[in-house]
Enzyme design. Structure first.
Site, PDB file in Angstrom:
ATOM      1  N   TRP A 102       0.824  -1.213   0.000  1.00 24.32           N
ATOM      2  CA  TRP A 102       0.000   0.000   0.000  1.00 24.32           C
ATOM      3  C   TRP A 102       0.857   1.262   0.000  1.00 24.32           C
ATOM      4  O   TRP A 102       0.502   2.266  -0.610  1.00 24.32           O
ATOM      5  CB  TRP A 102      -0.977  -0.028   1.178  1.00 24.32           C
ATOM      6  N   ASP A 171      -1.672   6.794   6.526  1.00 22.47           N
ATOM      7  CA  ASP A 171      -2.747   5.861   6.164  1.00 22.47           C
ATOM      8  C   ASP A 171      -2.900   4.881   7.324  1.00 22.47           C
ATOM      9  O   ASP A 171      -2.016   4.069   7.582  1.00 22.47           O
ATOM     10  CB  ASP A 171      -2.367   5.135   4.876  1.00 22.47           C
ATOM     11  N   LYS A 195     -12.194  -1.988   7.676  1.00 27.59           N
ATOM     12  CA  LYS A 195     -11.365  -2.814   8.557  1.00 27.59           C
ATOM     13  C   LYS A 195     -11.939  -2.814   9.978  1.00 27.59           C
ATOM     14  O   LYS A 195     -12.330  -3.839  10.490  1.00 27.59           O
ATOM     15  CB  LYS A 195      -9.927  -2.298   8.583  1.00 27.59           C
TER      16      LYS A 195
END
Length: 363
Positions: A102, A171, A195
Site C-alpha cells: 500500500w 494511512d 477494517k
C-alpha cells in the site's frame, strides 16, 4: 446455521450488536415507516445520525479540537491521489516511506503530481521490517511526509510515533481504532472504513485545520478537503448506511471501554497467535518481531504444497478467508476489533491439529 469465524482482511466483521441495530433500521428507522437507506441525507433524521457519528468518533479517538473530521467516499486508495492533489504542485517534493504494497501504491499515485522522495524502503526484504530512522533521507523541502502505519498484506506495523519537522500524513486504514494514537503527531490521517469502522464505501479523514488551510483551491470540488469540510462532508449524497453503521461501531467501542480497552484485547489475541506460530516448526511468520501487526497476521506453512489442504480443512471447520494475499501467498488471519478471542483460540487449535495430522508432530 453453523458457527463460523471470518478472518478476512476486509470488508471486516462487525459486532453482533451493531448487526441487530442495523437490521431494525433497514426495516423501519426512527418509527418513520421508512428504511434508513431510503431517507434523505438532508433530512433531520439523517443529520442527527451524521452529527452523532462525528461526535462519537472524536470522542473515541480523542481527536483534538483543532482538527476536522470528514466522512468521504472512494476508499483509502482515492486518498493516495487526493493527498497530493490537495497539497502539491508539479514542482513540489514529497517524502514517502515504503514499507509494503500500500505504501508502494501511494508512492505511484503521488508521483503523477509531485516529485516523490522515497526516504527508505524495505522492499528488498519483501517488507519484513521497517528501516531504521537513521537510514531515512527526508528531504527538508518536502511538503509532507507520508507513511502507512499498518501494512495489511505484509502484516507489518509502525507503532512508534514519528518525529518530523514537516507535516505528517498517515494511512491508518487497517489499524485505526485498534490502539491508542496521539493525533497531535499527525497533520492528516485517513482510513478506509472496511477494517475496523464499518462497511466498505466510507473513508474517514482527520485533518489539522491549519494544514487544511494550505490545501489547493484549483482542484475538483469533490476531491477538495476544503470544499468537503465546508459542506460538512455532503457535497454529494454520502454513503448514508455506512455512515450510520460507523456511528454504531463507535458507540459499541465506547461501551467496551474505548480504544484503550480494545487495544488490550487486540494485543492478547495477537500474542496467542504469534506465540503459537513461533513455537511451531511447521508455521512461520516472516516479519521481524518488533514490527509485527496486531491486526493482520500472515503465516507460512513449512510445505506450501499443504496450503490448499489447509484451506480446505479450515473451511470445513468454519474458519473462513485465511488465504494470504495473492502477491505474497501463504495464509493471513486478520483479527480486527470485532474478532472474538474465541476465534483466535479456535484457529490455534485447528493449526495445531493440522500440523499433527500432516507431519505427525505438533502439540
Amino acid at each position: 446455521m453453523r458457527k463460523v469465524h471470518n478472518y478476512s482482511a476486509g470488508p471486516c466483521i462487525l459486532p453482533q450488536q451493531v448487526f441487530e441495530q442495523a437490521s431494525k433500521s433497514i426495516e423501519n428507522f426512527n418509527d418513520l415507516n421508512l428504511s434508513l437507506i431510503e431517507i434523505s441525507h438532508r433530512s433531520k433524521d439523517f443529520i442527527e445520525v451524521m452529527e452523532e457519528a462525528r461526535s462519537l468518533v472524536k470522542e473515541v479517538l480523542n481527536v483534538p479540537e483543532n482538527y476536522d473530521v470528514l466522512f468521504l467516499q472512494g476508499g483509502a486508495t482515492l486518498q493516495f491521489t487526493s493527498v497530493p492533489l490537495n497539497f502539491t504542485k508539479k514542482s513540489s517534493i514529497v517524502s514517502y516511506l515504503n514499507t509494503g504494497l500500500w505504501s508502494k501504491k501511494a508512492i505511484k499515485a503521488a508521483s503523477k503530481y509531485a516529485s516523490v522522495n522515497v526516504v527508505a524502503s524495505s522492499e528488498e526484504s519483501n517488507y519484513t521490517y521497517v528501516p531504521s530512522t537513521q537510514e531515512w533521507r527526508v528531504d527538508s523541502d518536502s511538503i509532507y511526509f507520508h507513511y502507512v502505519m499498518n501494512e495489511t498484506i505484509q502484516g507489518l506495523a509502525m507503532r512508534d510515533p514519528i518525529s518530523s519537522e514537516i507535516p505528517v500524513i498517515c494511512d491508518m486504514s487497517s489499524c485505526i481504532l485498534s490502539e491508542e494514537v496521539d493525533f497531535h503527531n499527525f497533520d492528516l490521517v485517513y482510513a478506509g472504513a472496511q477494517k475496523n469502522i464499518g462497511p466498505a464505501g466510507l473513508t474517514l479523514v482527520i485533518i489539522k485545520k491549519d494544514f487544511l488551510e494550505k490545501a489547493n483551491e484549483d482542484i475538483p470540488d469533490i476531491l477538495s478537503y476544503k470544499k468537503n469540510s465546508q459542506a460538512g462532508s455532503m457535497l454529494n449524497t454520502p454513503p448514508t448506511f455506512a455512515w450510520y453503521l460507523a456511528g454504531k461501531v463507535f458507540k459499541w467501542l465506547l461501551k467496551k471501554g474505548g480504544v484503550k480497552s480494545i487495544q488490550k484485547e487486540n494485543e492478547k489475541k495477537a500474542k496467542l497467535l504469534y506465540d503459537f506460530i513461533d513455537s511451531s516448526s511447521f508455521y512461520s511468520n516472516p516479519v521481524d518481531k518488533e514490527y509485527r501487526s496486531i491486526m493482520n497476521v500472515p503465516f507460512l506453512l513449512d510445505n506450501e504444497n499443504a496450503d490448499s489442504l489447509f484451506l480446505e480443512k479450515a473451511e470445513i471447520k468454519g474458519l473462513l478467508n485465511l488465504q494470504g494475499h495473492r502477491s505474497v501467498g501463504g495464509m493471513r488471519a486478520s483479527i480486527y476489533n470485532a474478532t472474538p478471542f474465541e476465534a483466535v483460540e479456535d484457529l490455534v487449535s485447528f493449526m495445531s491439529d493440522f500440523e499433527r495430522s500432516y507431519t505427525g508432530n505438533g502439540k
